[in-house]
Design a protein around this motif. Sequence first.
Motif, PDB file in Angstrom:
ATOM      1  N   THR A  27     -18.038  26.624  -7.851  1.00 12.94           N
ATOM      2  CA  THR A  27     -18.528  27.783  -7.108  1.00 12.94           C
ATOM      3  C   THR A  27     -17.880  27.810  -5.735  1.00 12.94           C
ATOM      4  OG1 THR A  27     -20.640  27.534  -8.255  1.00 12.94           O
ATOM      5  CG2 THR A  27     -20.597  29.000  -6.358  1.00 12.94           C
ATOM      6  N   GLU A  64     -19.275  33.260  -5.157  1.00 17.38           N
ATOM      7  CA  GLU A  64     -20.689  33.545  -4.908  1.00 17.38           C
ATOM      8  C   GLU A  64     -20.911  34.345  -3.632  1.00 17.38           C
ATOM      9  OE1 GLU A  64     -24.961  31.188  -5.252  1.00 17.38           O
ATOM     10  OE2 GLU A  64     -23.075  30.109  -5.479  1.00 17.38           O
ATOM     11  N   GLY A 133     -23.184  27.306  -4.839  1.00 21.46           N
ATOM     12  CA  GLY A 133     -23.436  26.323  -5.876  1.00 21.46           C
ATOM     13  C   GLY A 133     -24.604  25.451  -5.460  1.00 21.46           C
TER      14      GLY A 133
END
Length: 285
Positions: A27, A64, A133
């Motif tokens: 991520t 993200e 993450g």
Amino acid sequence: MTPQVTAFFDEATNTISYVVRDPGSATCAVVDSVMDIDMAAGRITYDHADAMIAHIKAEGLTLEWIIETHVHADHLSAAPYIQQKLGGKIGIGEKILVVQDVFGKIFNEGTEFQRDGSQFDRLFADGDTYTIGGMQCFAMHTPGHTPACMTHVMGDAAFVGDTLFMPDGGSARADFPGGDAGTLYDSIQKVLALPDAMRLFMCHDYGPGGRDIQWETTVGAEKADNIHVGGGKTKEDFVKFRTERDAQLAMPRLILPSLQVNMRAGEVPRDKDGNQMLKLPVNRL
């Protein structure tokens, strides 16, 4: 926690953008992306953003967050372009509302321009936390250069925007609307209160003295050697220097298109017929 940080330098604007990877997962976040513009040709391209996108895809990462440390006055954000390609949430400091109000008036924007920050997915307040993450991150409000400036701390890495430059570069100007040299000094002290080993990543570097471009230093190095605030320089001295220095500086080359685009989270404004169109206010800035 030590994230993997990959830098992308844009020579046209001396901007450094970053892909920040959570060390425990696939991520990542993007910090301060760049959209390319040829003002003479009136053409926007995405070479810089495409390089970041290619890296994220090659590494098999999931995006993200797309973070803006502030409303940049010297380059255009590629946030919506990257979001369209990879997803992710676009975030900026909650004081974007102040910037939108000020520059909405300067650019004579109509009521169709919402001044509530709704163009962004997340408005960060001082101390807000979020995750990339499994990596815990937090935002620090560090105004002075602009009202909406935030420093984002991701593990042992802090992304300071224009609050600080490399030790031999000093600090950014504080004379934009809503800027203030004393406030900038106080914000820098907040950054320098982080652990000495904290890695600091710059948004810009201009290679003072002809040295190679650099973008990473530490809190300890800035405290000791920053030419504007290091070695215990006082607030009074900083304000005097910064105010006198700023009075000699020309406006950034891309300030007019940058502000119109960046206060919209990277979207280019359109005219009543839906055509992308930038304004040129005269004798306003």
